[in-house]
Design a protein around this motif. Structure first.
Motif, PDB file in Angstrom:
ATOM      1  N   ALA A 124       0.834  -1.209   0.000  1.00 35.40           N
ATOM      2  CA  ALA A 124       0.000   0.000   0.000  1.00 35.40           C
ATOM      3  C   ALA A 124       0.867   1.258   0.000  1.00 35.40           C
ATOM      4  CB  ALA A 124      -0.920  -0.010   1.222  1.00 35.40           C
ATOM      5  N   VAL A 125       1.975   1.236   0.749  1.00 35.06           N
ATOM      6  CA  VAL A 125       2.882   2.390   0.787  1.00 35.06           C
ATOM      7  C   VAL A 125       3.499   2.630  -0.592  1.00 35.06           C
ATOM      8  CG1 VAL A 125       5.060   3.267   1.724  1.00 35.06           C
ATOM      9  CG2 VAL A 125       3.390   2.171   3.244  1.00 35.06           C
ATOM     10  N   VAL A 126       3.978   1.556  -1.220  1.00 37.16           N
ATOM     11  CA  VAL A 126       4.604   1.687  -2.541  1.00 37.16           C
ATOM     12  C   VAL A 126       3.579   2.160  -3.572  1.00 37.16           C
ATOM     13  CG1 VAL A 126       5.767   0.420  -4.392  1.00 37.16           C
ATOM     14  CG2 VAL A 126       6.356  -0.042  -2.007  1.00 37.16           C
ATOM     15  N   LEU A 127       2.367   1.626  -3.504  1.00 39.41           N
ATOM     16  CA  LEU A 127       1.309   2.065  -4.412  1.00 39.41           C
ATOM     17  C   LEU A 127       0.994   3.540  -4.211  1.00 39.41           C
ATOM     18  CD1 LEU A 127      -0.957   1.600  -6.461  1.00 39.41           C
ATOM     19  CD2 LEU A 127      -2.370   0.675  -4.607  1.00 39.41           C
ATOM     20  N   ALA A 128       0.907   3.969  -2.950  1.00 40.71           N
ATOM     21  CA  ALA A 128       0.619   5.378  -2.657  1.00 40.71           C
ATOM     22  C   ALA A 128       1.717   6.286  -3.207  1.00 40.71           C
ATOM     23  CB  ALA A 128       0.470   5.572  -1.151  1.00 40.71           C
ATOM     24  N   LEU A 129       2.980   5.900  -3.018  1.00 46.86           N
ATOM     25  CA  LEU A 129       4.081   6.696  -3.550  1.00 46.86           C
ATOM     26  C   LEU A 129       4.028   6.753  -5.072  1.00 46.86           C
ATOM     27  CD1 LEU A 129       7.019   5.456  -1.263  1.00 46.86           C
ATOM     28  CD2 LEU A 129       5.863   7.681  -1.189  1.00 46.86           C
ATOM     29  N   GLY A 130       3.666   5.633  -5.693  1.00 44.40           N
ATOM     30  CA  GLY A 130       3.561   5.612  -7.148  1.00 44.40           C
ATOM     31  C   GLY A 130       2.492   6.551  -7.662  1.00 44.40           C
ATOM     32  N   VAL A 131       1.318   6.531  -7.018  1.00 44.45           N
ATOM     33  CA  VAL A 131       0.227   7.419  -7.460  1.00 44.45           C
ATOM     34  C   VAL A 131       0.607   8.883  -7.261  1.00 44.45           C
ATOM     35  CG1 VAL A 131      -2.177   8.074  -7.061  1.00 44.45           C
ATOM     36  CG2 VAL A 131      -1.528   5.667  -7.033  1.00 44.45           C
ATOM     37  N   LEU A 132       1.270   9.186  -6.163  1.00 43.53           N
ATOM     38  CA  LEU A 132       1.759  10.551  -5.958  1.00 43.53           C
ATOM     39  C   LEU A 132       2.766  10.927  -7.047  1.00 43.53           C
ATOM     40  CD1 LEU A 132       2.209  10.547  -2.070  1.00 43.53           C
ATOM     41  CD2 LEU A 132       0.627  11.981  -3.376  1.00 43.53           C
ATOM     42  N   GLY A 133       3.553   9.942  -7.477  1.00 44.34           N
ATOM     43  CA  GLY A 133       4.487  10.191  -8.573  1.00 44.34           C
ATOM     44  C   GLY A 133       3.769  10.488  -9.877  1.00 44.34           C
ATOM     45  N   TRP A 134       2.691   9.758 -10.156  1.00 38.73           N
ATOM     46  CA  TRP A 134       1.875  10.049 -11.337  1.00 38.73           C
ATOM     47  C   TRP A 134       1.400  11.505 -11.293  1.00 38.73           C
ATOM     48  CZ3 TRP A 134      -0.400   7.130 -15.460  1.00 38.73           C
ATOM     49  CH2 TRP A 134      -0.032   5.786 -15.506  1.00 38.73           C
ATOM     50  N   ALA A 135       0.945  11.925 -10.142  1.00 43.56           N
ATOM     51  CA  ALA A 135       0.355  13.258 -10.010  1.00 43.56           C
ATOM     52  C   ALA A 135       1.382  14.372 -10.122  1.00 43.56           C
ATOM     53  CB  ALA A 135      -0.385  13.363  -8.676  1.00 43.56           C
ATOM     54  N   CYS A 136       2.618  14.100  -9.702  1.00 41.69           N
ATOM     55  CA  CYS A 136       3.623  15.164  -9.635  1.00 41.69           C
ATOM     56  C   CYS A 136       4.674  15.085 -10.744  1.00 41.69           C
ATOM     57  CB  CYS A 136       4.331  15.114  -8.282  1.00 41.69           C
ATOM     58  SG  CYS A 136       3.228  15.345  -6.870  1.00 41.69           S
ATOM     59  N   ALA A 137       4.572  14.104 -11.621  1.00 45.60           N
ATOM     60  CA  ALA A 137       5.583  13.923 -12.672  1.00 45.60           C
ATOM     61  C   ALA A 137       5.644  15.138 -13.590  1.00 45.60           C
ATOM     62  CB  ALA A 137       5.272  12.664 -13.475  1.00 45.60           C
ATOM     63  N   GLU A 138       6.853  15.634 -13.799  1.00 48.40           N
ATOM     64  CA  GLU A 138       7.046  16.784 -14.682  1.00 48.40           C
ATOM     65  C   GLU A 138       7.826  16.413 -15.937  1.00 48.40           C
ATOM     66  OE1 GLU A 138       8.833  19.884 -12.393  1.00 48.40           O
ATOM     67  OE2 GLU A 138       7.004  20.260 -11.222  1.00 48.40           O
ATOM     68  N   ALA A 139       8.253  15.174 -16.016  1.00 52.59           N
ATOM     69  CA  ALA A 139       8.959  14.686 -17.201  1.00 52.59           C
ATOM     70  C   ALA A 139       8.529  13.244 -17.453  1.00 52.59           C
ATOM     71  CB  ALA A 139      10.471  14.775 -16.995  1.00 52.59           C
ATOM     72  N   PRO A 140       8.565  12.801 -18.706  1.00 50.62           N
ATOM     73  CA  PRO A 140       8.131  11.434 -18.997  1.00 50.62           C
ATOM     74  C   PRO A 140       8.860  10.375 -18.188  1.00 50.62           C
ATOM     75  CG  PRO A 140       8.270  12.699 -21.022  1.00 50.62           C
ATOM     76  CD  PRO A 140       8.836  13.573 -19.935  1.00 50.62           C
ATOM     77  N   TRP A 141      10.179  10.561 -17.968  1.00 53.59           N
ATOM     78  CA  TRP A 141      10.897   9.530 -17.214  1.00 53.59           C
ATOM     79  C   TRP A 141      10.376   9.430 -15.784  1.00 53.59           C
ATOM     80  CZ3 TRP A 141      13.572  10.223 -12.716  1.00 53.59           C
ATOM     81  CH2 TRP A 141      13.961  11.518 -12.371  1.00 53.59           C
ATOM     82  N   GLN A 142       9.950  10.554 -15.220  1.00 53.35           N
ATOM     83  CA  GLN A 142       9.373  10.538 -13.881  1.00 53.35           C
ATOM     84  C   GLN A 142       8.032   9.799 -13.872  1.00 53.35           C
ATOM     85  OE1 GLN A 142       9.213  14.707 -12.924  1.00 53.35           O
ATOM     86  NE2 GLN A 142      11.364  14.800 -12.289  1.00 53.35           N
ATOM     87  N   LEU A 143       7.257   9.993 -14.938  1.00 52.09           N
ATOM     88  CA  LEU A 143       5.976   9.294 -15.052  1.00 52.09           C
ATOM     89  C   LEU A 143       6.189   7.780 -15.110  1.00 52.09           C
ATOM     90  CD1 LEU A 143       2.879   9.359 -15.536  1.00 52.09           C
ATOM     91  CD2 LEU A 143       3.384   9.503 -17.981  1.00 52.09           C
ATOM     92  N   TYR A 144       7.168   7.354 -15.892  1.00 52.22           N
ATOM     93  CA  TYR A 144       7.409   5.914 -16.029  1.00 52.22           C
ATOM     94  C   TYR A 144       8.002   5.328 -14.745  1.00 52.22           C
ATOM     95  CZ  TYR A 144       6.064   5.594 -20.908  1.00 52.22           C
ATOM     96  OH  TYR A 144       5.335   5.579 -22.072  1.00 52.22           O
ATOM     97  N   ALA A 145       8.799   6.106 -14.036  1.00 54.03           N
ATOM     98  CA  ALA A 145       9.302   5.647 -12.738  1.00 54.03           C
ATOM     99  C   ALA A 145       8.153   5.487 -11.745  1.00 54.03           C
ATOM    100  CB  ALA A 145      10.338   6.644 -12.204  1.00 54.03           C
ATOM    101  N   ALA A 146       7.210   6.440 -11.791  1.00 57.83           N
ATOM    102  CA  ALA A 146       6.034   6.342 -10.922  1.00 57.83           C
ATOM    103  C   ALA A 146       5.194   5.118 -11.277  1.00 57.83           C
ATOM    104  CB  ALA A 146       5.194   7.609 -11.039  1.00 57.83           C
ATOM    105  N   ALA A 147       5.095   4.830 -12.572  1.00 55.13           N
ATOM    106  CA  ALA A 147       4.327   3.659 -13.007  1.00 55.13           C
ATOM    107  C   ALA A 147       4.962   2.368 -12.504  1.00 55.13           C
ATOM    108  CB  ALA A 147       4.218   3.647 -14.537  1.00 55.13           C
ATOM    109  N   LEU A 148       6.290   2.329 -12.463  1.00 52.20           N
ATOM    110  CA  LEU A 148       6.969   1.152 -11.914  1.00 52.20           C
ATOM    111  C   LEU A 148       6.620   0.967 -10.437  1.00 52.20           C
ATOM    112  CD1 LEU A 148      10.517   1.464 -13.534  1.00 52.20           C
ATOM    113  CD2 LEU A 148       8.822  -0.324 -13.986  1.00 52.20           C
TER     114      LEU A 148
END
Length: 450
Positions: free
Chosen positions: A86-110
């Motif tokens: 749940a913690v990792v999923l929460a961090l990932g979703v926050l990454g989706w929301a805050c991504a400012e570059a495509p590589w950040q989006l894909y890291a959040a998706a991982l």
């Protein structure tokens, strides 16, 4: 002196906890990414194909986690793995929301993809498994309905929250709520076992159960790869979910011309209601000695008929469209809940532990590509072609499931264990296990993840 009140069977509280885990697992990890896609696209102006690739990465990232989930549960414990996921999923979703570059989006998706399997199908099965044997179909159907409710709650909730406070704040609100609730359940409920509570599976008397069978080693994957029962079960589930996910991804837009946007949304909700009804109907009414592969084939047959009805509608006949949606919906839940129940009776406990994790991982790896395949087919073909493909894949899944019927007989000793497991399940439904002292000499069948 008044004797202390005997505590009730704790397993049904575990079912309620598993239901909540499924609500968050599917609501954040499964139904969330399509909403995230649109929110990121609108906020960043990135191409749909680029953001869609992140959704595919999200689902593919979880495949390896799912396959190793039984080992993680053994090593770290179910509560720890659930909360960490749940913690990792929460961090990932926050990454989706805050991504400012495509590589950040894909890291959040991982991250999001690696986290949500701990709250997904194999995880829910692992939560339920130690507590139920004969009543497992009913218990699993109730717990897995959390997946459908997760879609009902979170799909509109995500849209409303993002419109109200923006994606980053919406992600933070959901993440905090999820961590508080699942952290509490992990601490108070998920760590308990029948043994620690002085209880037995299904709420039976401890005296009526045989000694628990322990295992420490993961069964070799190479051996399962040569097992016809495993191969047909994994392929059948993968085909069924590939057709289902691909069809669902296109369903709303297919219905819009005839039903309008609001009507199409209501029709999608109707399919969710049908999924809940279908799963509960199978879970509570399936005979204990039923051939579960045949039940899965019947469920897929209803969905294939639904695809045929959608083709007959011509995309314009509203009653036929609604009938097709209901027929497809009736099998949506069973496509996920029946394969673990098949594994329960076809594999010994140590093997079934790994089987469920592997078939879920294989299925997720396959259906990650389904929306793209069905979308491309619809773009170059027609709506009817989409329905025809879905029906064809469902028929193929039926054939694969039935091809594996009786395959356990080729395993020699495992065939005897299978027959013994099924006989014990039938006996206990008839309460004969309470009268037959020889039943204590046989190991009790457990779930794939017990």
């Amino acid at each position: 002196m008044i004797p202390p009140r005997k505590p009730g069977f704790y397993g049904w509280r575990v079912v309620a906890a598993a239901f909540v885990v499924a609500v968050f697992g599917w609501g954040v990890g499964f139904y969330g990414p399509p909403v995230y896609l649109e929110a990121v696209r609108q906020a960043r102006g990135w191409p749909v194909a680029l953001v869609s690739g992140a959704v595919t990465v999200h689902f593919l990232a979880g495949v390896g986690v799912i396959a190793n989930l039984p080992a993680l549960h053994r090593r770290l414990g179910l509560p720890t793995v659930t909360f960490t996921g749940a913690v990792v999923l929460a961090l990932g979703v926050l990454g989706w929301a805050c991504a400012e570059a495509p590589w950040q989006l894909y890291a959040a998706a991982l991250l999001s993809g690696a986290g949500w399997p701990a709250l997904g199908a194999a995880a829910v099965n692992a939560i339920i498994a130690p507590w139920f044997v004969t009543k497992r179909p009913a218990a699993l159907s109730m717990a897995y309905n959390g997946a459908s409710i997760g879609g009902v709650i979170f799909s509109p909730l995500w849209v409303a929250l993002i419109a109200w406070v923006g994606f980053p704040a919406a992600a933070l609100i959901v993440a905090v709520g999820m961590l508080v609730i699942l952290g509490t359940l992990s601490l108070l409920v998920l760590g308990r076992t029948p043994e620690s509570m002085g209880q037995a599976p299904d709420g039976r008397s401890i005296a009526a159960t045989g000694p628990a069978v322990r295992h420490s080693a993961v069964p070799p994957v190479a051996r399962l790869a040569r097992d016809r029962a495993f191969l047909t079960l994994s392929l059948g589930m993968a085909l069924a979910l590939f057709a289902q996910i691909g069809l669902i991804a296109q369903l709303v837009s297919v219905l819009v011309p005839a039903l309008g946007t609001q009507g199409a949304g209501l029709a999608a909700g109707l399919s969710t209601v049908a999924a809940i009804v279908g799963r509960l109907l199978v879970g509570w009414s399936m005979p204990s000695g039923a051939d579960r592969r045949s039940v899965a084939a019947m469920s897929l047959s209803v969905q294939a008929v639904g695809c045929g009805v959608l083709m007959l509608s011509g995309g314009a006949n509203a009653p036929l469209l609604l009938l097709g949606v209901v027929l497809i919906g009736l099998g949506i839940g069973n496509a996920t809940s029946l394969p673990p129940l098949i594994a329960q009776v076809e594999f010994v406990r140590a093997d079934a532990l790994q089987v469920v994790a592997l078939i879920v991982a294989i299925s997720q790896g396959a259906y990650a590509f389904a929306p793209a395949v069905f979308g491309l087919l619809r773009q170059i073909g027609s709506d009817s072609l989409v329905f025809a493909l879905a029906a064809g894949i469902q028929v193929a899944a039926i054939g694969v499931y039935l091809l594996g019927a009786g395959a356990y007989g080729s395993r020699g000793v495992n065939a005897g264990v299978h027959r013994q497991n099924r006989r014990l399940i039938v006996d206990r439904i008839g309460r004969t296990a309470f009268r037959d002292p020889t039943s204590r000499n046989h190991p009790e069948p457990r779930s794939p993840d017990s």
